[in-house]
Design a protein around this motif. Structure first.
Motif, PDB file in Angstrom:
ATOM      1  N   ASP A  30       0.859  -1.178   0.000  1.00 39.33           N
ATOM      2  CA  ASP A  30       0.000   0.000   0.000  1.00 39.33           C
ATOM      3  C   ASP A  30       0.898   1.231   0.000  1.00 39.33           C
ATOM      4  O   ASP A  30       2.135   1.125   0.034  1.00 39.33           O
ATOM      5  N   ARG A  31       0.308   2.416  -0.041  1.00 43.24           N
ATOM      6  CA  ARG A  31       1.095   3.647  -0.172  1.00 43.24           C
ATOM      7  C   ARG A  31       2.098   3.812   0.974  1.00 43.24           C
ATOM      8  O   ARG A  31       3.261   4.139   0.756  1.00 43.24           O
ATOM      9  N   ASP A  32       1.651   3.577   2.210  1.00 42.26           N
ATOM     10  CA  ASP A  32       2.527   3.733   3.368  1.00 42.26           C
ATOM     11  C   ASP A  32       3.688   2.735   3.311  1.00 42.26           C
ATOM     12  O   ASP A  32       4.842   3.091   3.550  1.00 42.26           O
ATOM     13  N   GLN A  33       3.398   1.496   2.993  1.00 40.32           N
ATOM     14  CA  GLN A  33       4.450   0.476   2.880  1.00 40.32           C
ATOM     15  C   GLN A  33       5.431   0.823   1.760  1.00 40.32           C
ATOM     16  O   GLN A  33       6.642   0.637   1.897  1.00 40.32           O
ATOM     17  N   SER A  34       4.895   1.333   0.661  1.00 38.97           N
ATOM     18  CA  SER A  34       5.724   1.713  -0.473  1.00 38.97           C
ATOM     19  C   SER A  34       6.669   2.857  -0.107  1.00 38.97           C
ATOM     20  O   SER A  34       7.857   2.837  -0.447  1.00 38.97           O
ATOM     21  N   ASN A  38      10.724   2.719   0.006  1.00 39.01           N
ATOM     22  CA  ASN A  38      11.580   3.700  -0.674  1.00 39.01           C
ATOM     23  C   ASN A  38      12.567   4.329   0.296  1.00 39.01           C
ATOM     24  O   ASN A  38      13.749   4.504  -0.036  1.00 39.01           O
ATOM     25  N   ALA A  39      12.106   4.671   1.490  1.00 41.62           N
ATOM     26  CA  ALA A  39      12.997   5.276   2.489  1.00 41.62           C
ATOM     27  C   ALA A  39      14.108   4.304   2.876  1.00 41.62           C
ATOM     28  O   ALA A  39      15.276   4.701   2.983  1.00 41.62           O
ATOM     29  N   ARG A  40      13.768   3.042   3.070  1.00 41.10           N
ATOM     30  CA  ARG A  40      14.799   2.043   3.401  1.00 41.10           C
ATOM     31  C   ARG A  40      15.791   1.890   2.259  1.00 41.10           C
ATOM     32  O   ARG A  40      17.003   1.791   2.476  1.00 41.10           O
TER      33      ARG A  40
END
Length: 69
Positions: A30-34, A38-40
């Motif tokens: 989902d958007r939050d997981q995505s 990306n941050a990781r």
């Protein structure tokens, strides 16, 4: 002018394969997981680069309003 440290020339052995792997990573998120993925990824790659001047240059380029500059 400070010499450029960041290699911005095409440097992929297989850009299409990387793009496919990147989109595959996001496929079922989902958007939050995505956004967290990306941050990781950014932190992992920044750690790999390691040089703060190069990272600052990348941040400046990525944050520019005109991506061609």
């Amino acid at each position: 002018m400070t010499p450029q440290r960041l290699n911005t020339a095409p440097n992929f052995s297989d850009a299409d394969a990387f793009y496919a792997a990147l989109t595959d990573m996001h496929r079922d998120l989902d958007r939050d997981q995505s956004e967290r993925a990306n941050a990781r990824l950014v932190l992992l790659l920044a750690n790999h680069i390691g040089d703060l001047d190069t990272l600052r240059e990348a941040l400046a380029i990525a944050g520019a309003l005109d991506p061609t500059s």
